[in-house]
Motif scaffolding. Structure first.
Motif, short mmCIF file in Angstrom:
data_model
loop_
_atom_site.label_atom_id
_atom_site.label_comp_id
_atom_site.label_asym_id
_atom_site.label_seq_id
_atom_site.Cartn_x
_atom_site.Cartn_y
_atom_site.Cartn_z
N ILE A 112 -5.04 10.25 3.88
CA ILE A 112 -4.15 9.54 3.01
C ILE A 112 -3.44 10.56 2.26
O ILE A 112 -2.70 9.53 2.40
CB ILE A 112 -5.71 9.41 1.57
N GLU A 113 -3.01 11.60 2.14
CA GLU A 113 -2.13 12.01 1.49
C GLU A 113 -1.37 12.53 2.73
O GLU A 113 -0.46 12.60 2.20
CB GLU A 113 -2.56 13.58 0.83
N THR A 114 -1.80 12.69 3.66
CA THR A 114 -0.67 12.58 4.68
C THR A 114 0.48 11.30 4.78
O THR A 114 1.50 10.96 5.04
CB THR A 114 -1.00 12.50 6.26
N ALA A 115 -0.14 10.07 4.99
CA ALA A 115 0.56 8.68 4.94
C ALA A 115 1.07 8.90 3.04
O ALA A 115 2.00 7.97 2.99
CB ALA A 115 -1.25 7.62 4.26
N LEU A 116 0.96 8.98 2.03
CA LEU A 116 1.77 9.14 0.97
C LEU A 116 2.77 9.88 0.94
O LEU A 116 4.22 9.76 0.06
CB LEU A 116 0.92 9.43 -0.29
N ASN A 117 2.60 11.04 1.28
CA ASN A 117 4.10 12.14 1.24
C ASN A 117 4.83 11.27 2.84
O ASN A 117 5.82 11.67 2.59
CB ASN A 117 3.70 13.72 1.79
N LEU A 118 4.68 10.62 3.30
CA LEU A 118 5.57 9.64 4.17
C LEU A 118 6.06 8.35 3.64
O LEU A 118 7.63 8.79 4.33
CB LEU A 118 4.67 9.66 5.63
N THR A 119 5.51 8.15 2.64
CA THR A 119 5.90 6.85 2.11
C THR A 119 6.97 7.87 0.98
O THR A 119 8.40 7.36 1.31
CB THR A 119 4.29 6.61 1.35
N VAL A 120 6.64 8.23 0.72
CA VAL A 120 7.28 9.53 -0.37
C VAL A 120 8.74 9.99 0.84
O VAL A 120 9.48 9.94 0.10
CB VAL A 120 7.37 11.04 -0.84
N ALA A 121 8.30 9.82 1.87
CA ALA A 121 10.03 10.46 2.68
C ALA A 121 10.96 9.39 3.45
O ALA A 121 11.41 9.40 4.18
CB ALA A 121 9.47 11.18 4.20
N GLY A 122 10.37 8.22 2.83
CA GLY A 122 10.45 6.44 3.01
C GLY A 122 10.08 6.78 4.74
O GLY A 122 11.43 6.09 5.05
N TYR A 123 9.20 6.88 5.74
CA TYR A 123 8.94 6.72 6.75
C TYR A 123 8.44 5.08 7.06
O TYR A 123 8.04 4.85 7.44
CB TYR A 123 7.84 7.65 7.20
N GLY A 124 7.52 4.78 6.15
CA GLY A 124 7.01 3.28 5.80
C GLY A 124 6.66 3.26 4.38
O GLY A 124 6.29 4.22 2.81
N VAL A 125 5.44 2.05 4.72
CA VAL A 125 5.19 2.01 3.49
C VAL A 125 3.31 1.58 3.59
O VAL A 125 2.39 1.90 4.65
CB VAL A 125 4.73 -0.02 2.55
N SER A 126 2.11 2.38 2.56
CA SER A 126 1.49 2.66 3.18
C SER A 126 0.42 2.00 1.62
O SER A 126 0.87 1.26 0.71
CB SER A 126 1.31 4.15 2.73
N PHE A 127 -1.26 2.41 1.69
CA PHE A 127 -1.67 1.51 1.30
C PHE A 127 -2.90 2.58 0.99
O PHE A 127 -3.50 2.91 1.29
CB PHE A 127 -3.05 0.74 1.81
N VAL A 128 -3.26 2.76 -0.62
CA VAL A 128 -4.47 3.99 -1.41
C VAL A 128 -5.06 3.28 -2.56
O VAL A 128 -5.23 2.59 -2.43
CB VAL A 128 -2.86 4.87 -1.46
N TYR A 129 -6.28 3.63 -2.58
CA TYR A 129 -6.37 3.24 -3.86
C TYR A 129 -6.41 4.07 -5.08
O TYR A 129 -6.19 5.14 -5.06
CB TYR A 129 -8.25 4.08 -3.53
N GLU A 130 -6.85 3.31 -6.04
CA GLU A 130 -6.03 3.32 -7.71
C GLU A 130 -6.56 4.59 -8.02
O GLU A 130 -5.60 5.94 -8.36
CB GLU A 130 -6.68 2.37 -8.55
N ASN A 131 -7.78 5.13 -7.16
CA ASN A 131 -8.56 6.54 -8.34
C ASN A 131 -7.80 7.78 -7.32
O ASN A 131 -7.97 8.75 -8.12
CB ASN A 131 -9.78 6.70 -7.71
#
Length: 305
Positions: free
Chosen positions: A233-252
């Protein structure tokens, strides 16, 4: 029939490799090989068949393990009753929890639990929910913290909280005119179809977030053309931060992750807040009698999660 038989059989099935199974049992590989040989001679039938280097159960082996798991369940229930009757504050909890949730929940929970039960040992098992769920059913773990899937669960469980899934978007993907339309809500609604041609960073179908993503795409009638998969999950979000794409994540998760830069987080349901939400649960084997310290651990989780 010996209890150790079933513990060793479960380890061999889990790792499909004698060396790794032996390491998990804190014995040597030759010792495990000798035990397996002696066990099959004692029983009078072959428990495992080996195809290539992979171990799998024979028909008789499956029947033997099924009987053994029932015996282990009786043993665990008796131990729980004994501890309750003697009011012992000594024991062990084998906790199954996905890796990311473990990273921010356990620092909150374990120190507080330790002050209540300093002589109760916590054994941690971190993996994907689908793997951990089987450990509960096989008696290899006592309790599990996980998201509730959209299917029947062969365990008893208690719901802790609800949390919705959010869309994470790189800041570079949104123009100023779109940003100005953001409402004052913590997670304002954004039409997912706006990003239908962008890359989606998804989790695999055996992960709860991956299953939820498939449900979201069906609802919005979107078939992503560009998908990148990761288990982390952290990889997905960090890739999103880097502009690689959009992702999904739970609020908590959002509330607990420390990111160098935060992407924008949006709700993807305009009408029903619970449409794309999940329930977080604590589960344990069906009909399991829980010792007092395990019940206290569950109550603490309900308070802190």
């Amino acid at each position: 029939m010996e209890i150790k038989d079933f513990e060793y059989i479960c380890a061999i099935l889990e790792f499909e490799n004698l060396t790794k199974a032996a390491e998990s049992l804190f014995i040597t590989q030759p010792s495990l090989s000798m035990y397996l040989k002696n066990m099959e001679e004692r029983l009078g039938f072959q428990v495992f068949q080996v195809i290539g280097k992979k171990f799998s159960l024979t028909v008789l082996g499956e029947e033997y393990l099924a009987a053994g798991l029932s015996i282990l369940e009786i043993k665990d229930n008796f131990q729980s009753k004994l501890e309750t009757m003697l009011e012992q504050r000594y024991g062990k909890i084998r906790l199954a929890i996905p890796l990311l949730r473990s990273s921010y929940l356990l620092p909150e929970i374990l120190p507080k639990f330790d002050t209540l039960y300093p002589n109760v040992k916590i054994e941690l098992c971190e993996d994907a929910s689908v793997v951990l769920e089987k450990k509960i059913q096989d008696g290899q773990a006592d309790i599990i913290i996980m998201n509730k899937p959209d299917r029947f669960l062969n365990m008893d469980y208690e719901i802790i909280r609800k949390e919705k899934i959010l869309l994470a978007v790189p800041r570079s993907f949104l123009k100023e005119d779109l940003l100005s339309q953001k409402s004052q809500h913590k997670y304002p609604y954004f039409d997912l179809r706006y990003f239908k041609n962008q890359r989606f960073i998804l989790h695999f179908p055996n992960q709860r977030t991956g299953q939820m993503a498939e449900k979201i795409f069906r609802y919005h009638q979107i078939k992503p053309k560009n998908v990148f998969y990761t288990k982390n999950i952290e990889t997905a979000l960090n890739l999103t931060v880097a502009g690689y794409g959009v992702s999904f994540v739970y609020e908590n998760h959002v509330e607990h992750l420390n990111l160098k830069e935060r992407p924008f987080f949006f709700s993807i349901s305009q009408t029903d807040e619970h449409l794309f939400s999940t329930e977080v649960l604590i589960g344990y084997r069906k009909n399991r009698i829980l010792p007092p310290y395990t019940r206290e651990f569950i109550n603490l989780c309900k308070t802190l999660i």
